[in-house]
Design a protein around this motif. Structure first.
Motif, short mmCIF file in Angstrom:
data_model
loop_
_atom_site.label_atom_id
_atom_site.label_comp_id
_atom_site.label_asym_id
_atom_site.label_seq_id
_atom_site.Cartn_x
_atom_site.Cartn_y
_atom_site.Cartn_z
N LEU A 118 37.72 39.35 36.54
CA LEU A 118 39.08 38.98 36.94
C LEU A 118 39.69 37.98 35.96
CD1 LEU A 118 40.91 39.80 39.30
CD2 LEU A 118 40.24 37.68 40.44
N LEU A 119 38.87 37.03 35.52
CA LEU A 119 39.36 36.05 34.54
C LEU A 119 39.66 36.72 33.20
CD1 LEU A 119 37.00 33.04 35.33
CD2 LEU A 119 39.45 33.21 35.80
N GLN A 120 38.84 37.69 32.83
CA GLN A 120 39.11 38.44 31.61
C GLN A 120 40.43 39.19 31.68
OE1 GLN A 120 35.59 40.84 31.24
NE2 GLN A 120 34.43 39.27 30.12
N GLN A 121 40.74 39.73 32.84
CA GLN A 121 42.03 40.41 33.02
C GLN A 121 43.19 39.42 32.93
OE1 GLN A 121 41.85 42.57 36.69
NE2 GLN A 121 40.51 44.16 35.88
N ASP A 122 43.00 38.22 33.50
CA ASP A 122 44.03 37.18 33.41
C ASP A 122 44.29 36.80 31.95
OD1 ASP A 122 44.37 37.11 36.13
OD2 ASP A 122 42.99 35.44 36.45
N ALA A 123 43.20 36.67 31.18
CA ALA A 123 43.36 36.31 29.77
C ALA A 123 44.08 37.41 28.99
CB ALA A 123 41.99 36.03 29.15
#
Length: 421
Positions: A184-189
Motif C-alpha cells: 500500500l505504501l508503495q502504491q502511495d509513493a
C-alpha cells in the motif's frame, strides 16, 4: 402546478438558444497549418525586409543616373570701394551671370554603385524569405510543443486516475491480508511520483502556450486541433541543390556580389570624375555680354594613401563574404543531416511501437484480465498491465510528434512545401 414550471418567455428564450449552431458555442480549434499562416501574417519583420529591399532597388535606380545639374547665378566683379562702390554700371568687368553646371560621374562608377545596391536588395529579399521560413518553423514547433505537453497532461491524468482507483481497491483488501501495508505504501509513493510528473507536465504546457503566444498573440489561447496533421516525407530529390538555394545561402552569395561591386567601385576611383559649366554674363549699357565655358577634372593624386586602401578593404570584405557563404552552406547541411537522423530514428521507433510494443502490451493486458477472471492472478497485475498500455500510448504520441518536429526542421532546410499537408 409543480416545481418545474417555466414561464412562457423563459422557455422561448431557452429554445432559441438551443437552436443556435454549435459553432457559436465553441471556440474554433487552432490547426497546425493555420498556426503557420497566422504566424507569418502577424510578424512585421518579413515586411521590414521587403521594405528594405524596395528601398535599395529605388536607390539603385538613382545611382545609375547622372547627378542633377546645378543652376548658378550671381554678380561678378562688382566694386565695393571708391566712388563706384556697389554700382553695377560703372566698371567694365561687372556683370550679372547665370550658368549651368553638370558633374559627369563616370559610367563605370554609376554601373558599379547601381549593381551594388541591386545586390543589397536581393540580400534583403532573401532575408525576407528566410524570415518567413523561420517563423513558420518556430511557430510549427511551438504548436507541436503545446500539443505534446497537453497530451502528456491528459495521459498522466489517466495514469493518476488508474493509480487512485487501484489504491482504493487495495485499501479495502488490507484488512483481509490480500494486500500488505508495504504494498500500500508503495502504491502511495507511485501515486505521489506520478502527481509530481503531472505538475511538471502542466508547467510545460503553460510554458509552451506562452511560447506559442509569441507568434500568434491572443490566438494562442485557442484549443488545439484534436489530432496531429498528416505526415508526408517528400523531400527534394537533390538535397544538395536545395541547400544551395536556401535563402540564407542566397543572401550570403548576394552579399558576395555586393562586395565585389564595391571593389569595382573602389577600383574605379582611380578614374577621376569631371564636370562642365556654361555661364552667360550680362553687362550694363552698351558693353558686350560674355559667355564662359570651363571644365573641372578631379586629381586622385594620393592613390597610395586613399584609393589603394579602399580597394584593399573592399577585396577583404569580399573574401569575408565568400567565407561566410561557405560556412552557411556547411551549417545548413549539418542541420539538415541532424534533422534527417531524428526523422529516421522516430520513424523506426514508431514502426517498432506499432508492430511489436503496442500489440505486446495490449495482449499482456488481455491476458492479465483473463487470468484475473479465473482467479490465477491478482487484480494488481491487471492494473499494472493497464498502466503499461497507457505509458506506451503516451510514448507513441511523443514519437509521432518527434517525427513531425524533424519534418518541420527539414522543411526549413529544403523549402519543400509538400513536407506537410
Amino acid at each position: 402546478m409543480n416545481g418545474h414550471f417555466m414561464p412562457p418567455l423563459t422557455g422561448c428564450v431557452l429554445c432559441s438558444l438551443l437552436m443556435l449552431p454549435v459553432s457559436s458555442w465553441a471556440i474554433e480549434s487552432l490547426s497546425f497549418n493555420e498556426t503557420r499562416q497566422l504566424a507569418v501574417e502577424q510578424q512585421p519583420s518579413v515586411q521590414a525586409y521587403q521594405s528594405a529591399a524596395s528601398a535599395a532597388r529605388e536607390q539603385a535606380q538613382t545611382a545609375s543616373q547622372l547627378p542633377d545639374p546645378q543652376l548658378k547665378f550671381g554678380i561678378i566683379n562688382m566694386p565695393i570701394t571708391g566712388s563706384d562702390s556697389l554700382r553695377l554700371n560703372r566698371d567694365d568687368m561687372t556683370m550679372s551671370t547665370i550658368g549651368l553646371m553638370q558633374n559627369m560621374v563616370r559610367p563605370v562608377k554609376r554601373i558599379a554603385a547601381s549593381a551594388q545596391l541591386q545586390a543589397q536588395a536581393e540580400v534583403m529579399t532573401a532575408n525576407s524569405q528566410n524570415m518567413t521560413r523561420l517563423i513558420q518553423r518556430d511557430a510549427a514547433l511551438a504548436w507541436l510543443d503545446v500539443f505534446a505537453a497537453e497530451k502528456t497532461v491528459v495521459m498522466r491524468q489517466q495514469l493518476i486516475d488508474e493509480l487512485h482507483a487501484e489504491r482504493q481497491v487495495a485499501a479495502t483488501q488490507l484488512a483481509s491480508g490480500a494486500v500488505t501495508a508495504t504494498e500500500l505504501l508503495q502504491q502511495d509513493a507511485q501515486l505521489a511520483m506520478t502527481r509530481d510528473q503531472q505538475l511538471m507536465a502542466q508547467r510545460d504546457a503553460r510554458k509552451a502556450r506562452a511560447t506559442l503566444s509569441r507568434w500568434l498573440g491572443d490566438a494562442a489561447t485557442r484549443p488545439l486541433a484534436a489530432d496531429l496533421p498528416e505526415l508526408s516525407h517528400t523531400l527534394a530529390a537533390d538535397e544538395q541543390k536545395a541547400v544551395t538555394q536556401h535563402p540564407l545561402v542566397m543572401a550570403a552569395e548576394q552579399s558576395v556580389a555586393a562586395n565585389r561591386h564595391e571593389a569595382e567601385l573602389a577600383a574605379a576611383e582611380d578614374l577621376p570624375d569631371w564636370s562642365w559649366e556654361v555661364m552667360v554674363g550680362q553687362r550694363q549699357g552698351s558693353r558686350a555680354d560674355m559667355v564662359s565655358l570651363q571644365f573641372t577634372v578631379g586629381l586622385p593624386w594620393q592613390k597610395q594613401l586613399r584609393q589603394r586602401h579602399q580597394q584593399a578593404a573592399a577585396l577583404a570584405n569580399t573574401q569575408q563574404a565568400e567565407f561566410l557563404a561557405e560556412d552557411q552552406q556547411r551549417a545548413l547541411r549539418s542541420e539538415g543531416a541532424d534533422a534527417q537522423a531524428d526523422y529516421t530514428t522516430a520513424e523506426a521507433r514508431e514502426q517498432e511501437y506499432i508492430q511489436r510494443l503496442i500489440p505486446a502490451t495490449t495482449a499482456a493486458l488481455t491476458t492479465a484480465q483473463a487470468a484475473y477472471q479465473v482467479g490465477k492472478t491478482p487484480l494488481s497485475s491487471v492494473w499494472q498491465a493497464r498502466r503499461a498500455v497507457l505509458a506506451v500510448e503516451l510514448e507513441h504520441w511523443l514519437i509521432r510528434i518527434d517525427r513531425l518536429r524533424a519534418l518541420v526542421r527539414l522543411q526549413y532546410i529544403v523549402g519543400n512545401e509538400g513536407v506537410m499537408q
